[in-house]
Write an enzyme that holds these catalytic residues in place. Structure first.
Site, PDB file in Angstrom:
ATOM      1  CD  GLU A 234      -0.152  -6.425   7.429  1.00 20.94           C
ATOM      2  OE1 GLU A 234       0.812  -5.630   7.306  1.00 20.94           O
ATOM      3  OE2 GLU A 234      -0.578  -7.321   6.655  1.00 20.94           O
TER       4      GLU A 234
ATOM      5  CB  THR B 277      -2.391  -2.191  -2.876  1.00 22.70           C
ATOM      6  OG1 THR B 277      -1.106  -2.990  -2.682  1.00 22.70           O
ATOM      7  CG2 THR B 277      -3.184  -3.185  -1.805  1.00 22.70           C
TER       8      THR B 277
HETATM    9  P1  ADP Z   1       3.227  -7.350   0.513  1.00 21.33           P
HETATM   10  O1  ADP Z   1       2.325  -6.904  -0.784  1.00 21.33           O
HETATM   11  O2  ADP Z   1       4.386  -7.973   0.319  1.00 21.33           O
HETATM   12  O3  ADP Z   1       2.228  -7.927   1.451  1.00 21.33           O
HETATM   13  P2  ADP Z   1       2.710  -4.961   1.455  1.00 21.33           P
HETATM   14  O4  ADP Z   1       1.976  -4.297   0.451  1.00 21.33           O
HETATM   15  O5  ADP Z   1       1.707  -5.262   2.667  1.00 21.33           O
HETATM   16  O6  ADP Z   1       3.636  -5.857   1.013  1.00 21.33           O
HETATM   17  O7  ADP Z   1       3.555  -3.655   2.521  1.00 21.33           O
HETATM   18  C1  ADP Z   1       4.210  -2.901   1.642  1.00 21.33           C
HETATM   19  C2  ADP Z   1       3.789  -1.339   2.142  1.00 21.33           C
HETATM   20  O8  ADP Z   1       4.197  -1.315   3.498  1.00 21.33           O
HETATM   21  C3  ADP Z   1       4.723  -0.406   1.531  1.00 21.33           C
HETATM   22  O9  ADP Z   1       4.275   0.638   1.052  1.00 21.33           O
HETATM   23  C4  ADP Z   1       5.892   0.062   2.520  1.00 21.33           C
HETATM   24  O10 ADP Z   1       6.369   1.207   2.384  1.00 21.33           O
HETATM   25  C5  ADP Z   1       5.030  -0.293   3.749  1.00 21.33           C
HETATM   26  N1  ADP Z   1       6.003  -0.582   4.960  1.00 21.33           N
HETATM   27  C6  ADP Z   1       6.384   0.253   5.859  1.00 21.33           C
HETATM   28  N2  ADP Z   1       7.278  -0.541   6.907  1.00 21.33           N
HETATM   29  C7  ADP Z   1       7.691  -1.476   6.087  1.00 21.33           C
HETATM   30  C8  ADP Z   1       8.489  -2.577   6.681  1.00 21.33           C
HETATM   31  N3  ADP Z   1       9.185  -2.790   7.765  1.00 21.33           N
HETATM   32  N4  ADP Z   1       8.572  -3.623   5.673  1.00 21.33           N
HETATM   33  C9  ADP Z   1       7.670  -3.865   4.554  1.00 21.33           C
HETATM   34  N5  ADP Z   1       6.777  -2.803   4.112  1.00 21.33           N
HETATM   35  C10 ADP Z   1       6.718  -1.682   5.067  1.00 21.33           C
END
Ligand code: ADP
Length: 306
Positions: free
Chosen positions: A128, A181
């Site tokens: 994260e 974000t």
């Molecule tokens: P959500 O808003 O759905 O929680 P996040 O913002 O937590 O999604 O995650 C997206 C970010 O994490 C993007 O910048 C993406 O490039 C990075 N990322 C890296 N590896 C992964 C992965 N295996 N799965 C999803 N996101 C990833």
């Protein structure tokens, strides 16, 4: 056992009054992963389908979380990871958390479970940190523990699993718009008044009590956020209409999932949750914004082998 195939659930974080502390795991939407032991040291991501994301170990949250576990293990070999993404990155339902938790959960299983669930939360938080710059636990904790979780404290890390009523269903709609974000962070104020605090922690207590006692009315009365939602919802077109229509269709409450743009509602029973989905969809059909919608039972188990 040398290989395992798993389901990694989507999660809703920032549950209304439970901003930054309350999250829940879903059943109807999630990624799949295959993790296998290798004699080579380190972690290799050998396959990634469904989303355009980096395969490099240090740039993928699964790799980074996995390396955090390896650093704390005396295992001499390594792992290969295949990721089949179904959750869209940036949707607000824990796309990155699904991959970081899946990696460490599967590795722990293949190593004979040397680590506790709380330790896995700590490793997954490193993923994260890569995704958002902050090692938060509000998505990874419910993915690993299942059901609802309360992150009571970070120092020391203290995660409280909370039982969920049998008939509680979530409806989640993801309007296909981009909310950065950084924008959803920058609009937040850093101070609140005592009066706002009192309302918010009254509702957090009410929501947790409602979940423990299966008191759906109390859950509904407590699903209120006086602090974050009024500010962040400005970034989500149609939010007020979606919320009004969801409540009219019988939802107990409705709010922003994660930092958006997904919107969640909780309902008693699947039939109501489906009605809520229909009313949410109509709002976006009328505005002309594409969407994905999911109706899901609460996932009490979290990540599971498939
Ligand atoms: P959500 O808003 O759905 O929680 P996040 O913002 O937590 O999604 O995650 C997206 C970010 O994490 C993007 O910048 C993406 O490039 C990075 N990322 C890296 N590896 C992964 C992965 N295996 N799965 C999803 N996101 C990833």
């Amino acid at each position: 056992m040398n290989e395992i195939r798993i389901f990694c659930p989507a999660t809703i974080a920032n549950i209304s009054c439970g901003f930054d502390v309350l999250g829940v795991a879903l059943d109807a939407v999630g990624d799949e992963m295959v993790v296998r032991k290798t004699s080579d040291k380190g972690i290799k991501i050998t396959k990634l389908t469904g989303q355009d994301l980096p395969l490099e170990t240090e740039k993928n949250v699964a790799g980074v979380a996995g390396l955090a576990l390896l650093e704390n293990s005396d295992y001499k070999g390594g792992f290969e990871i295949e990721i089949y993404k179904k959750i869209k990155a940036g949707s607000g339902i824990g796309s990155s958390a699904a991959s970081s938790t899946g990696a460490v959960w599967a590795m722990n299983k293949l190593l004979g479970e040397p680590f506790s669930t709380l330790e896995l939360v700590k490793f997954a938080m490193e993923g994260e940190r890569l995704a958002s710059g902050v090692a938060h636990a509000d998505n990874v904790a419910p993915a690993l523990f299942g059901g609802f979780t309360l992150v009571r404290s970070y120092d020391p890390l203290d995660v409280i699993p909370i039982p969920s009523p049998d008939e509680l269903f979530a409806t989640v709609i993801h309007p296909q718009i981009e909310v950065k974000t950084s924008d959803s962070r920058s609009v937040l104020k850093t101070n609140i008044t005592l009066a706002q605090g009192i309302k918010q922690w009254g509702n957090v207590g009410g929501l947790v009590a409602g979940l423990f006692t299966s008191d759906y009315d109390l859950i509904g009365r407590s699903l209120v956020d006086h602090i974050i939602e009024p500010i962040r919802s400005i970034l989500i077109p149609g939010f007020e209409n979606v919320k009004t229509e969801a409540i009219k269709s019988g939802a107990l409450g409705c709010g922003i999932s994660g930092s958006g743009p997904s919107i969640f509602a909780f309902s008693k029973g699947e039939a109501t949750a489906k009605k809520v989905a229909t009313s949410m969809k109509e709002v976006y059909q009328n505005i002309g914004i594409d969407y994905d919608v999911h109706v899901s039972k609460i996932n009490a188990a979290g990540i599971k082998e498939i």
